[in-house]
Design a protein around this motif. Structure first.
Motif, PDB file in Angstrom:
ATOM      1  N   GLU A 119      13.360  16.515  19.928  1.00  0.00           N
ATOM      2  CA  GLU A 119      12.138  15.712  19.951  1.00  0.00           C
ATOM      3  C   GLU A 119      11.479  15.771  18.579  1.00  0.00           C
ATOM      4  O   GLU A 119      11.308  16.851  18.016  1.00  0.00           O
ATOM      5  N   VAL A 120      11.134  14.619  18.036  1.00  0.00           N
ATOM      6  CA  VAL A 120      10.514  14.552  16.715  1.00  0.00           C
ATOM      7  C   VAL A 120       9.173  13.842  16.833  1.00  0.00           C
ATOM      8  O   VAL A 120       8.972  12.985  17.698  1.00  0.00           O
ATOM      9  N   SER A 121       8.265  14.209  15.971  1.00  0.00           N
ATOM     10  CA  SER A 121       6.932  13.617  15.941  1.00  0.00           C
ATOM     11  C   SER A 121       6.806  12.775  14.675  1.00  0.00           C
ATOM     12  O   SER A 121       6.893  13.307  13.570  1.00  0.00           O
ATOM     13  N   LEU A 122       6.624  11.482  14.844  1.00  0.00           N
ATOM     14  CA  LEU A 122       6.487  10.577  13.709  1.00  0.00           C
ATOM     15  C   LEU A 122       5.024  10.198  13.555  1.00  0.00           C
ATOM     16  O   LEU A 122       4.342   9.867  14.534  1.00  0.00           O
ATOM     17  N   MET A 123       4.557  10.222  12.315  1.00  0.00           N
ATOM     18  CA  MET A 123       3.183   9.890  12.006  1.00  0.00           C
ATOM     19  C   MET A 123       3.140   8.609  11.174  1.00  0.00           C
ATOM     20  O   MET A 123       4.179   8.056  10.798  1.00  0.00           O
ATOM     21  N   ALA A 124       1.928   8.130  10.890  1.00  0.00           N
ATOM     22  CA  ALA A 124       1.765   6.914  10.091  1.00  0.00           C
ATOM     23  C   ALA A 124       2.519   7.048   8.773  1.00  0.00           C
ATOM     24  O   ALA A 124       2.434   8.071   8.094  1.00  0.00           O
ATOM     25  N   GLY A 125       3.298   6.019   8.448  1.00  0.00           N
ATOM     26  CA  GLY A 125       4.099   6.052   7.238  1.00  0.00           C
ATOM     27  C   GLY A 125       5.530   6.476   7.461  1.00  0.00           C
ATOM     28  O   GLY A 125       6.349   6.405   6.548  1.00  0.00           O
ATOM     29  N   ASP A 126       5.856   6.925   8.689  1.00  0.00           N
ATOM     30  CA  ASP A 126       7.230   7.293   9.018  1.00  0.00           C
ATOM     31  C   ASP A 126       7.973   6.081   9.584  1.00  0.00           C
ATOM     32  O   ASP A 126       7.368   5.120  10.067  1.00  0.00           O
ATOM     33  N   ALA A 127       9.303   6.156   9.542  1.00  0.00           N
ATOM     34  CA  ALA A 127      10.127   5.057  10.032  1.00  0.00           C
ATOM     35  C   ALA A 127      11.382   5.601  10.705  1.00  0.00           C
ATOM     36  O   ALA A 127      11.862   6.687  10.383  1.00  0.00           O
ATOM     37  N   ILE A 128      11.887   4.833  11.681  1.00  0.00           N
ATOM     38  CA  ILE A 128      13.180   5.124  12.304  1.00  0.00           C
ATOM     39  C   ILE A 128      14.059   3.886  12.127  1.00  0.00           C
ATOM     40  O   ILE A 128      13.647   2.776  12.484  1.00  0.00           O
ATOM     41  N   TYR A 129      15.271   4.082  11.616  1.00  0.00           N
ATOM     42  CA  TYR A 129      16.260   3.008  11.607  1.00  0.00           C
ATOM     43  C   TYR A 129      17.290   3.329  12.681  1.00  0.00           C
ATOM     44  O   TYR A 129      17.856   4.428  12.707  1.00  0.00           O
ATOM     45  N   GLU A 148       0.799  -1.219   0.000  1.00  0.00           N
ATOM     46  CA  GLU A 148       0.000   0.000   0.000  1.00  0.00           C
ATOM     47  C   GLU A 148       0.835   1.275   0.000  1.00  0.00           C
ATOM     48  O   GLU A 148       0.324   2.345  -0.314  1.00  0.00           O
ATOM     49  N   ARG A 149       2.100   1.161   0.362  1.00  0.00           N
ATOM     50  CA  ARG A 149       2.930   2.359   0.434  1.00  0.00           C
ATOM     51  C   ARG A 149       4.052   2.267  -0.588  1.00  0.00           C
ATOM     52  O   ARG A 149       4.943   1.419  -0.481  1.00  0.00           O
ATOM     53  N   GLU A 150       3.998   3.140  -1.588  1.00  0.00           N
ATOM     54  CA  GLU A 150       5.067   3.165  -2.570  1.00  0.00           C
ATOM     55  C   GLU A 150       6.338   3.759  -1.974  1.00  0.00           C
ATOM     56  O   GLU A 150       7.434   3.507  -2.462  1.00  0.00           O
ATOM     57  N   ASN A 151       6.199   4.569  -0.943  1.00  0.00           N
ATOM     58  CA  ASN A 151       7.368   5.128  -0.280  1.00  0.00           C
ATOM     59  C   ASN A 151       6.995   5.517   1.138  1.00  0.00           C
ATOM     60  O   ASN A 151       5.824   5.593   1.494  1.00  0.00           O
ATOM     61  N   PHE A 152       8.037   5.696   1.944  1.00  0.00           N
ATOM     62  CA  PHE A 152       7.831   6.159   3.310  1.00  0.00           C
ATOM     63  C   PHE A 152       7.633   7.674   3.298  1.00  0.00           C
ATOM     64  O   PHE A 152       8.181   8.380   2.455  1.00  0.00           O
ATOM     65  N   ASN A 153       6.844   8.166   4.247  1.00  0.00           N
ATOM     66  CA  ASN A 153       6.684   9.621   4.357  1.00  0.00           C
ATOM     67  C   ASN A 153       8.008  10.271   4.750  1.00  0.00           C
ATOM     68  O   ASN A 153       8.509  11.163   4.079  1.00  0.00           O
ATOM     69  N   ARG A 154       8.578   9.798   5.866  1.00  0.00           N
ATOM     70  CA  ARG A 154       9.867  10.290   6.340  1.00  0.00           C
ATOM     71  C   ARG A 154      10.638   9.128   6.953  1.00  0.00           C
ATOM     72  O   ARG A 154      10.049   8.228   7.555  1.00  0.00           O
ATOM     73  N   ILE A 155      11.945   9.178   6.807  1.00  0.00           N
ATOM     74  CA  ILE A 155      12.811   8.161   7.402  1.00  0.00           C
ATOM     75  C   ILE A 155      13.842   8.871   8.273  1.00  0.00           C
ATOM     76  O   ILE A 155      14.547   9.770   7.815  1.00  0.00           O
ATOM     77  N   TRP A 156      13.908   8.458   9.521  1.00  0.00           N
ATOM     78  CA  TRP A 156      14.856   9.031  10.469  1.00  0.00           C
ATOM     79  C   TRP A 156      15.932   8.002  10.781  1.00  0.00           C
ATOM     80  O   TRP A 156      15.678   6.798  10.784  1.00  0.00           O
ATOM     81  N   PHE A 157      17.138   8.487  11.067  1.00  0.00           N
ATOM     82  CA  PHE A 157      18.234   7.615  11.483  1.00  0.00           C
ATOM     83  C   PHE A 157      18.702   8.045  12.870  1.00  0.00           C
ATOM     84  O   PHE A 157      18.935   9.233  13.113  1.00  0.00           O
TER      85      PHE A 157
END
Length: 281
Positions: A64-74, A15-24
């Motif tokens: 402090e970061v706010s992650l929403m649906a579609g975001d990811a943290i590695y 359902e997701r062609e890409n992530f909204n945001r990716i954090w490291f």
């Protein structure tokens, strides 16, 4: 249980062609107290709601970061993140241990004190396969100033490989007891800084305290208390070398409530005091 995580990963990939945001996550600044910091890679996917975290920022230090649906943290090995579970959210975590691939689904209501849905599952990890190279590439990418677009390609490849691993688990003679033992080891490595005891772990994994003790004697060839102590001391060694924390702070961050007891145990197990160990080059 594996079908739950398989369905989630299938949904993310289809359902997701890409992530909204990716954090490291990073490790150049000292982590806040009670951060999650382990020696294996982790991936966290926000499925719904708002997932607030403290992460290292190259400019601000800790932010402090706010992650929403579609975001990811590695989170590469030995880097850190500190979740804030105040808001309603659902998060899938993947934990890439040396011998186990762990899955954890946590859902939290905004006003609820605890989590209303916690599911965990683990399978035997594949070693010597492409997944090792994917994780290595992500660990390297985390140190670079620009992550896009390789971050998204690598995470999609990682999730695809995890889906394959669930579909085709490694054939072995592993028993349910071995799987349970490995899952508990991962849990302890994640939560060593908290008040983990035989009773709390037994309750978390729905087994009796006596069964838990037998499991560690049979599978791990050591007492549960000795394993918890070993994990805490290994993290203490890392912190003593990595950060300028005072001894009482190292003790607290590693789950020891009394610094004098921490120093006695450290000296007994390593032959050196924490201060002596820190000074060794």
């Amino acid at each position: 249980m594996s079908t739950v995580f398989l369905d989630i990963i299938d949904t993310v990939l289809s359902e997701r062609e890409n992530f909204n945001r990716i954090w490291f996550a990073g490790d150049q600044h000292a982590p806040p107290a009670f951060s999650y910091q382990v020696n294996f890679p982790r991936l966290e996917l926000v499925l719904s709601g708002e997932y607030i975290n403290q992460l290292e920022d190259p400019v601000m230090g800790v932010s402090e970061v706010s992650l929403m649906a579609g975001d990811a943290i590695y989170i590469p090995p030995n880097t850190w993140n500190k979740p804030n579970w105040e808001n309603e959210c659902s998060v899938l975590s993947l934990l890439f241990g040396k011998r186990q691939l762990g899955f954890s689904l946590v859902s939290k209501g905004k006003e609820s004190v605890g989590f209303y849905d916690v599911q965990k599952h683990s399978i035997q990890a594949w070693t010597g396969h492409a997944i090792d190279h994917i994780l290595s590439a992500l660990n390297t990418l985390a140190k670079e100033p620009n992550h896009s677009p390789m971050d998204e390609h690598l995470l999609m490849a990682l999730l695809s490989y995890c889906r394959t691993m669930i579909h085709s688990p490694t054939q072995s003679a592993k028993t349910r007891s071995e799987d349970l033992y490995q899952g508990i080891c991962i849990y302890i490595q994640e939560n060593f800084h908290r008040a983990v005891t035989r009773e709390t772990i037994a309750h978390r994994f729905n087994v009796s305290p006596n069964h838990l003790s037998r499991l560690f004697r049979q599978q791990g060839h050591m007492r549960l208390a000795d394993y918890i102590c070993w994990v805490r001391l290994e993290r203490a060694k890392f912190m003593l070398k990595k950060y300028p924390f005072r001894l009482h702070e190292v003790a607290t961050r590693c789950g020891f409530q009394d610094v004098n007891y921490f120093c006695r145990v450290f000296k007994n197990k390593t032959g050196r005091t924490p201060t002596e160990y820190r000074e060794i080059t």
